[in-house]
Write a protein that holds these residues in place. Structure first.
Motif, PDB file in Angstrom:
ATOM      1  N   MET A 130      33.255  60.549  58.580  1.00 10.70           N
ATOM      2  CA  MET A 130      33.011  60.658  60.021  1.00 10.70           C
ATOM      3  C   MET A 130      34.339  60.678  60.755  1.00 10.70           C
ATOM      4  O   MET A 130      35.309  60.056  60.309  1.00 10.70           O
ATOM      5  CB  MET A 130      32.208  59.455  60.526  1.00 10.70           C
ATOM      6  CG  MET A 130      30.843  59.310  59.934  1.00 10.70           C
ATOM      7  SD  MET A 130      30.062  57.813  60.618  1.00 10.70           S
ATOM      8  CE  MET A 130      28.616  57.713  59.594  1.00 10.70           C
ATOM      9  N   ASP A 131      34.364  61.347  61.901  1.00  8.45           N
ATOM     10  CA  ASP A 131      35.586  61.277  62.704  1.00  8.45           C
ATOM     11  C   ASP A 131      35.567  59.972  63.519  1.00  8.45           C
ATOM     12  O   ASP A 131      34.569  59.246  63.535  1.00  8.45           O
ATOM     13  CB  ASP A 131      35.757  62.519  63.588  1.00  8.45           C
ATOM     14  CG  ASP A 131      34.703  62.669  64.675  1.00  8.45           C
ATOM     15  OD1 ASP A 131      34.260  61.654  65.255  1.00  8.45           O
ATOM     16  OD2 ASP A 131      34.339  63.821  64.979  1.00  8.45           O
ATOM     17  N   GLU A 134      32.710  59.432  65.963  1.00  7.89           N
ATOM     18  CA  GLU A 134      31.435  59.151  65.301  1.00  7.89           C
ATOM     19  C   GLU A 134      31.386  57.712  64.789  1.00  7.89           C
ATOM     20  O   GLU A 134      30.356  57.041  64.906  1.00  7.89           O
ATOM     21  CB  GLU A 134      31.214  60.120  64.140  1.00  7.89           C
ATOM     22  CG  GLU A 134      30.939  61.545  64.574  1.00  7.89           C
ATOM     23  CD  GLU A 134      30.938  62.525  63.432  1.00  7.89           C
ATOM     24  OE1 GLU A 134      30.122  63.467  63.483  1.00  7.89           O
ATOM     25  OE2 GLU A 134      31.749  62.366  62.482  1.00  7.89           O
ATOM     26  N   ARG A 135      32.499  57.232  64.235  1.00 10.19           N
ATOM     27  CA  ARG A 135      32.549  55.838  63.759  1.00 10.19           C
ATOM     28  C   ARG A 135      32.354  54.874  64.918  1.00 10.19           C
ATOM     29  O   ARG A 135      31.594  53.906  64.817  1.00 10.19           O
ATOM     30  CB  ARG A 135      33.870  55.561  63.039  1.00 10.19           C
ATOM     31  CG  ARG A 135      33.998  56.301  61.720  1.00 10.19           C
ATOM     32  CD  ARG A 135      35.217  55.857  60.936  1.00 10.19           C
ATOM     33  NE  ARG A 135      36.474  56.047  61.626  1.00 10.19           N
ATOM     34  CZ  ARG A 135      37.287  57.091  61.479  1.00 10.19           C
ATOM     35  NH1 ARG A 135      36.957  58.053  60.637  1.00 10.19           N
ATOM     36  NH2 ARG A 135      38.416  57.164  62.134  1.00 10.19           N
ATOM     37  N   LEU A 137      30.894  55.493  67.778  1.00 15.86           N
ATOM     38  CA  LEU A 137      29.526  55.629  68.264  1.00 15.86           C
ATOM     39  C   LEU A 137      28.550  54.879  67.360  1.00 15.86           C
ATOM     40  O   LEU A 137      27.656  54.173  67.844  1.00 15.86           O
ATOM     41  CB  LEU A 137      29.128  57.106  68.365  1.00 15.86           C
ATOM     42  CG  LEU A 137      27.687  57.377  68.811  1.00 15.86           C
ATOM     43  CD1 LEU A 137      27.415  56.789  70.190  1.00 15.86           C
ATOM     44  CD2 LEU A 137      27.413  58.881  68.796  1.00 15.86           C
ATOM     45  N   LEU A 138      28.712  55.012  66.047  1.00 11.92           N
ATOM     46  CA  LEU A 138      27.842  54.303  65.115  1.00 11.92           C
ATOM     47  C   LEU A 138      27.904  52.799  65.375  1.00 11.92           C
ATOM     48  O   LEU A 138      26.872  52.132  65.482  1.00 11.92           O
ATOM     49  CB  LEU A 138      28.223  54.615  63.667  1.00 11.92           C
ATOM     50  CG  LEU A 138      27.447  53.841  62.597  1.00 11.92           C
ATOM     51  CD1 LEU A 138      25.961  54.173  62.647  1.00 11.92           C
ATOM     52  CD2 LEU A 138      28.022  54.128  61.222  1.00 11.92           C
TER      53      LEU A 138
END
Length: 151
Positions: A130-131, A134-135, A137-138
């Motif tokens: 993941m970029d 994305e990390r 956001l997760l």
């Protein structure tokens, strides 16, 4: 020709899979972390307690249960393990004479520092596909999920 299947089917949306997906994600992360912590002689449950003691200072076992999602008997075993290894100690609580506060020791802080490096390496491996956005956001979504009131 067979009659149409009248078995109710869940809607074809991803949210009906959230439980199984979270379970699979937890199993993958827990096993990877357990394997990485093994050389340090601790497990994920020990790391979780040390993390919370490092973040919050001395805590009651009741508060540690709440913060880690553990149960009472598991927490007693975990704190016993940490005490046996000299990583934490139970002391009388300064605010409640009926209770004890669990406190991280200097040896516990040193091991926690090593384990935190391992945790960072494991997170990088698990989330490496993941970029950064994305990390982030997760993690944000998981924090919201965990903090949301039950309905």
């Amino acid at each position: 020709m067979n009659p149409p299947d009248s078995t109710p089917r869940p809607p074809a949306t991803s949210h009906v899979r959230v439980g199984p997906l979270l379970r699979l994600a937890q199993r993958r992360a827990a096993q990877t972390f357990a394997d990485a912590l093994r050389p340090l002689g601790i497990e994920g449950r020990h790391y979780g307690v040390l993390l919370n003691l490092d973040l919050h200072g001395p805590l009651s076992q009741r508060r540690l249960i709440d913060l880690t999602g553990s149960d009472k008997s598991s927490m007693v075993r975990t704190v016993d393990d940490l005490e046996t290894r000299g990583l934490a100690v139970r002391r009388p609580s300064p605010t409640d004479r009926r209770a004890y506060a669990v406190e991280i020791t200097e040896q516990g802080r040193a091991l926690f520092a090593e384990a935190s490096v391992v945790a960072g390496d494991v997170a990088a491996r698990l989330l490496g596909h993941m970029d950064e956005g994305e990390r982030d956001l997760l993690c944000t979504l998981l924090e919201r999920f965990v903090a949301a009131p039950e309905t």
